[in-house]
Design a protein around this motif. Sequence first.
Motif, PDB file in Angstrom:
ATOM      1  N   ARG A   1      -6.299   0.946   6.228  1.00 22.38           N
ATOM      2  CA  ARG A   1      -6.175   1.630   4.996  1.00 22.38           C
ATOM      3  C   ARG A   1      -6.773   1.749   3.982  1.00 22.38           C
ATOM      4  NH1 ARG A   1      -0.399   3.573   4.289  1.00 22.38           N
ATOM      5  NH2 ARG A   1       0.014   1.385   5.030  1.00 22.38           N
TER       6      ARG A   1
ATOM      7  N   ALA B   1     -10.052   9.175  -0.699  1.00 27.70           N
ATOM      8  CA  ALA B   1     -10.533   8.688   0.091  1.00 27.70           C
ATOM      9  C   ALA B   1     -11.549   7.580   0.306  1.00 27.70           C
ATOM     10  CB  ALA B   1     -10.232   9.185   1.392  1.00 27.70           C
TER      11      ALA B   1
ATOM     12  N   GLU C   1      -9.452  -0.160  -6.229  1.00 25.15           N
ATOM     13  CA  GLU C   1      -9.320   1.026  -4.672  1.00 25.15           C
ATOM     14  C   GLU C   1      -8.363  -0.255  -4.341  1.00 25.15           C
ATOM     15  OE1 GLU C   1     -12.467   0.317  -0.338  1.00 25.15           O
ATOM     16  OE2 GLU C   1     -13.290  -0.316  -2.729  1.00 25.15           O
TER      17      GLU C   1
ATOM     18  N   TYR D   1       1.082   3.871  -2.834  1.00 24.87           N
ATOM     19  CA  TYR D   1       0.398   4.986  -2.437  1.00 24.87           C
ATOM     20  C   TYR D   1       1.529   6.228  -3.122  1.00 24.87           C
ATOM     21  CZ  TYR D   1      -1.680   9.438  -1.129  1.00 24.87           C
ATOM     22  OH  TYR D   1      -2.814  10.019  -0.569  1.00 24.87           O
TER      23      TYR D   1
ATOM     24  N   GLU E   1      -6.600  12.078  -0.259  1.00 24.30           N
ATOM     25  CA  GLU E   1      -6.759  11.575   1.090  1.00 24.30           C
ATOM     26  C   GLU E   1      -6.639   9.661   0.533  1.00 24.30           C
ATOM     27  OE1 GLU E   1      -9.180  13.412   3.453  1.00 24.30           O
ATOM     28  OE2 GLU E   1      -9.486  14.768   2.362  1.00 24.30           O
ATOM     29  N   THR E   2      -6.226   9.572   1.650  1.00 27.93           N
ATOM     30  CA  THR E   2      -6.471   7.917   2.006  1.00 27.93           C
ATOM     31  C   THR E   2      -7.760   8.025   3.112  1.00 27.93           C
ATOM     32  OG1 THR E   2      -5.074   7.541   3.529  1.00 27.93           O
ATOM     33  CG2 THR E   2      -4.216   7.085   1.080  1.00 27.93           C
ATOM     34  N   ASN E   3      -7.773   6.016   3.087  1.00 37.85           N
ATOM     35  CA  ASN E   3      -9.746   6.674   4.091  1.00 37.85           C
ATOM     36  C   ASN E   3      -8.895   5.365   5.417  1.00 37.85           C
ATOM     37  OD1 ASN E   3     -10.237   4.208   4.372  1.00 37.85           O
ATOM     38  ND2 ASN E   3     -11.183   4.710   2.183  1.00 37.85           N
ATOM     39  N   THR E   4      -9.158   5.217   6.382  1.00 40.79           N
ATOM     40  CA  THR E   4      -8.400   4.242   7.926  1.00 40.79           C
ATOM     41  C   THR E   4      -9.788   3.534   8.311  1.00 40.79           C
ATOM     42  OG1 THR E   4      -8.452   6.591   9.489  1.00 40.79           O
ATOM     43  CG2 THR E   4      -6.965   5.169   8.419  1.00 40.79           C
TER      44      THR E   4
ATOM     45  N   VAL F   1      -7.564   3.252  -0.775  1.00 43.87           N
ATOM     46  CA  VAL F   1      -7.647   4.700  -1.711  1.00 43.87           C
ATOM     47  C   VAL F   1      -8.627   4.238  -3.087  1.00 43.87           C
ATOM     48  CG1 VAL F   1      -5.511   4.101  -2.700  1.00 43.87           C
ATOM     49  CG2 VAL F   1      -5.837   6.257  -2.561  1.00 43.87           C
ATOM     50  N   TYR F   2      -8.694   5.669  -3.039  1.00 42.99           N
ATOM     51  CA  TYR F   2      -9.572   4.838  -4.538  1.00 42.99           C
ATOM     52  C   TYR F   2      -8.828   5.539  -5.945  1.00 42.99           C
ATOM     53  CZ  TYR F   2     -13.352   3.038  -1.526  1.00 42.99           C
ATOM     54  OH  TYR F   2     -13.924   2.723  -0.871  1.00 42.99           O
TER      55      TYR F   2
ATOM     56  N   HIS G   1      -6.604  10.566  -6.962  1.00 42.84           N
ATOM     57  CA  HIS G   1      -7.042   9.708  -6.005  1.00 42.84           C
ATOM     58  C   HIS G   1      -8.066  10.083  -4.643  1.00 42.84           C
ATOM     59  CE1 HIS G   1      -3.116  11.464  -4.062  1.00 42.84           C
ATOM     60  NE2 HIS G   1      -3.929  10.229  -2.912  1.00 42.84           N
TER      61      HIS G   1
ATOM     62  N   PHE H   1       0.803  -0.989  -0.218  1.00 40.97           N
ATOM     63  CA  PHE H   1      -0.169  -0.138   0.177  1.00 40.97           C
ATOM     64  C   PHE H   1       1.249   1.071   0.357  1.00 40.97           C
ATOM     65  CE2 PHE H   1      -2.339   3.601   1.575  1.00 40.97           C
ATOM     66  CZ  PHE H   1      -4.044   3.474   1.097  1.00 40.97           C
TER      67      PHE H   1
END
Length: 128
Positions: A104, A87, A117, A75, A96-99, A106-107, A85, A71
């Motif tokens: 984690r 989140a 994704e 990224y 952003e990325t998400n948690t 990312v799209y 990209h 990842f």
Amino acid sequence: MSATFNHTIIAAKDRTVSAAFYRDVLEAADAPSWGFFTNLQLDGGVLLQFAEPPFDIQMQHYAFLVDDDLFDRSYALLRERGIEHWADPQMKRPGETNTEHGGRGVYFKDPAGHALELITRPYVSSQE
């Protein structure tokens, strides 16, 4: 024998360009290609086959479970190449990325416009 996922065909505007994109982002191995297909191999024997269909491409969504190290590398590659990209799948949190789901994610989009994704934890864990 239970069912396992074996392969999928991913529609591409240029199969070589799309295969190279996935190869770089997923660090996938080249696989023997034939006919209309440019192929990549993922762990577990899953084959990604890229082809150029004679019709308009409809967007598909492909999610890949990766470890934290991949990842991070993927990224970094997205950012280095200036690949847009988000989140979230609604594309409202750019850059952003998400948690979510304990990991984690990312799209982003591939060269043919498919929504990709990367996630570090599966959404649903197996139940015992």
